[in-house]
Design a protein around this motif. Structure first.
Motif, PDB file in Angstrom:
ATOM      1  N   GLU A 130       0.870  -1.194   0.000  1.00 12.62           N
ATOM      2  CA  GLU A 130       0.000   0.000   0.000  1.00 12.62           C
ATOM      3  C   GLU A 130       0.897   1.232   0.000  1.00 12.62           C
ATOM      4  OE1 GLU A 130      -2.328   2.491  -0.340  1.00 12.62           O
ATOM      5  OE2 GLU A 130      -3.690   0.889   0.313  1.00 12.62           O
ATOM      6  N   ASP A 131       0.633   2.161  -0.936  1.00 10.55           N
ATOM      7  CA  ASP A 131       1.494   3.344  -1.043  1.00 10.55           C
ATOM      8  C   ASP A 131       1.034   4.505  -0.171  1.00 10.55           C
ATOM      9  OD1 ASP A 131      -0.663   3.243  -2.961  1.00 10.55           O
ATOM     10  OD2 ASP A 131       0.054   5.186  -3.661  1.00 10.55           O
ATOM     11  N   GLU A 132      -0.246   4.512   0.214  1.00 10.85           N
ATOM     12  CA  GLU A 132      -0.711   5.615   1.058  1.00 10.85           C
ATOM     13  C   GLU A 132      -0.350   5.304   2.504  1.00 10.85           C
ATOM     14  OE1 GLU A 132      -4.903   6.799  -0.108  1.00 10.85           O
ATOM     15  OE2 GLU A 132      -4.391   5.254  -1.572  1.00 10.85           O
ATOM     16  N   ASP A 156      -2.731  -3.654  -2.812  1.00 11.84           N
ATOM     17  CA  ASP A 156      -3.459  -2.544  -3.419  1.00 11.84           C
ATOM     18  C   ASP A 156      -3.238  -2.564  -4.935  1.00 11.84           C
ATOM     19  OD1 ASP A 156      -4.986  -0.233  -3.479  1.00 11.84           O
ATOM     20  OD2 ASP A 156      -3.250   1.087  -3.300  1.00 11.84           O
ATOM     21  N   MET A 176      -3.818   0.193  -7.107  1.00 17.70           N
ATOM     22  CA  MET A 176      -3.265   1.470  -7.568  1.00 17.70           C
ATOM     23  C   MET A 176      -1.978   1.786  -6.821  1.00 17.70           C
ATOM     24  SD  MET A 176      -5.630   2.603  -9.734  1.00 17.70           S
ATOM     25  CE  MET A 176      -6.240   4.281  -9.747  1.00 17.70           C
ATOM     26  N   LEU A 177      -0.857   1.545  -7.458  1.00 15.84           N
ATOM     27  CA  LEU A 177       0.442   1.791  -6.846  1.00 15.84           C
ATOM     28  C   LEU A 177       1.232   2.709  -7.785  1.00 15.84           C
ATOM     29  CD1 LEU A 177       1.205  -1.898  -5.777  1.00 15.84           C
ATOM     30  CD2 LEU A 177       0.684  -0.009  -4.217  1.00 15.84           C
ATOM     31  N   LYS A 230     -12.039  -0.436  -1.408  1.00 18.95           N
ATOM     32  CA  LYS A 230     -11.802   0.771  -0.610  1.00 18.95           C
ATOM     33  C   LYS A 230     -12.955   1.733  -0.831  1.00 18.95           C
ATOM     34  CE  LYS A 230      -6.804   1.532  -0.714  1.00 18.95           C
ATOM     35  NZ  LYS A 230      -5.785   2.284  -1.442  1.00 18.95           N
TER      36      LYS A 230
HETATM   37 CA    CA Z   1      -2.811   3.120  -3.725  1.00 26.06          CA
END
Ligand code: CA
Length: 232
Positions: free
Chosen positions: A8-10, A52, A54-55, A102
């Motif tokens: 997860e990037d966030e 996730d 969207m990275l 999400k």
């Molecule tokens: Ca993301």
């Protein structure tokens, strides 16, 4: 203690989710990009990957695809945005086991994680007492305890939990037509109504691995419009 790799990037989201997973008794490691996840997975083993889509660099779908191509069989739960269920389905097609959307409902994430881990264990001990320990067809003997398919000439193939799940379902229903919906529900724990090519992709892989002539299968046969039938 089950180990989870959270991709997860966030940062705040990753920290919050990791905190809750740890509180539920999991050992959690965070990777903030797909590249970092692949690198960690080369060195360490995990019981589950929460991934996730969207990275920033390569997407979660590419990570899932790469892992499956390189023989990784860890359960993967895809995390996709609620308004992008196409991503979730693409994730399943890429080899993921399940998905959550999400913004998450924490209880749902925990339930999905528990479910994916439990089904992984079923790869070894199926709850159905009628399920045989081994299955023989063609030149293969499949051992559901060791995950191995062996041939008389000593050739050995290691099968993934999902591949074994499919074969085990066949083994309990020889000669019967088993629908895609049944496979999705019993092997993946997903709603049978989900429109995905996942089952067909796995069947194709199994035929390539185990049928003498994959394009003219004798054991894992198709029944048009109905599903698949196992012929011992
Ligand atoms: Ca993301």
């Amino acid at each position: 203690m089950s180990r989870i790799l959270l991709v997860e990037d966030e940062d705040h989201l990753a920290q919050g989710l990791a905190y809750n997973l740890r509180n539920s008794g999991y050992d959690v490691e965070i990777a903030s990009t797909g590249e970092a996840a692949l690198e960690v997975l080369e060195r360490q083993t995990f019981d589950l990957i929460l991934l996730d889509v969207m990275l920033p660099g390569i997407s979660g779908l590419e990570v899932a695809e790469t892992l499956r191509k390189t023989g990784h069989t860890e359960p993967i739960v895809i995390v996709s945005a609620k308004d992008r269920t196409a991503d979730a389905v693409a994730g399943l097609d890429a080899g993921a086991d399940d998905y959550v959307t999400k913004p998450f409902d924490l209880d749902e994430v925990l339930a999905r994680v528990r479910g994916a881990l439990r089904r992984q264990v079923w790869g070894r001990t199926f709850p159905n007492s009628h399920a045989p320990e081994t299955l023989e067809f063609g030149r293969w003997q499949i051992d559901f305890q060791t995950f191995l398919a062996t041939a008389p000439d000593g050739e050995e193939l290691r099968l993934s939990p999902k591949e074994l799940g499919i074969l085990r379902l066949f083994a309990t229903r020889p000669g019967e037509v088993v629908s895609r919906e049944t496979f999705l529900e019993e092997v993946w724990g997903l709603p049978g109504s989900l429109e995905t090519r996942t089952v067909d992709n796995f069947i194709r892989k199994l035929r390539r691995a185990l049928e003498e002539h994959p394009s003219r299968p004798r054991h894992i046969t198709s029944v048009r419009g109905a599903g698949y039938r196992f012929v011992p």
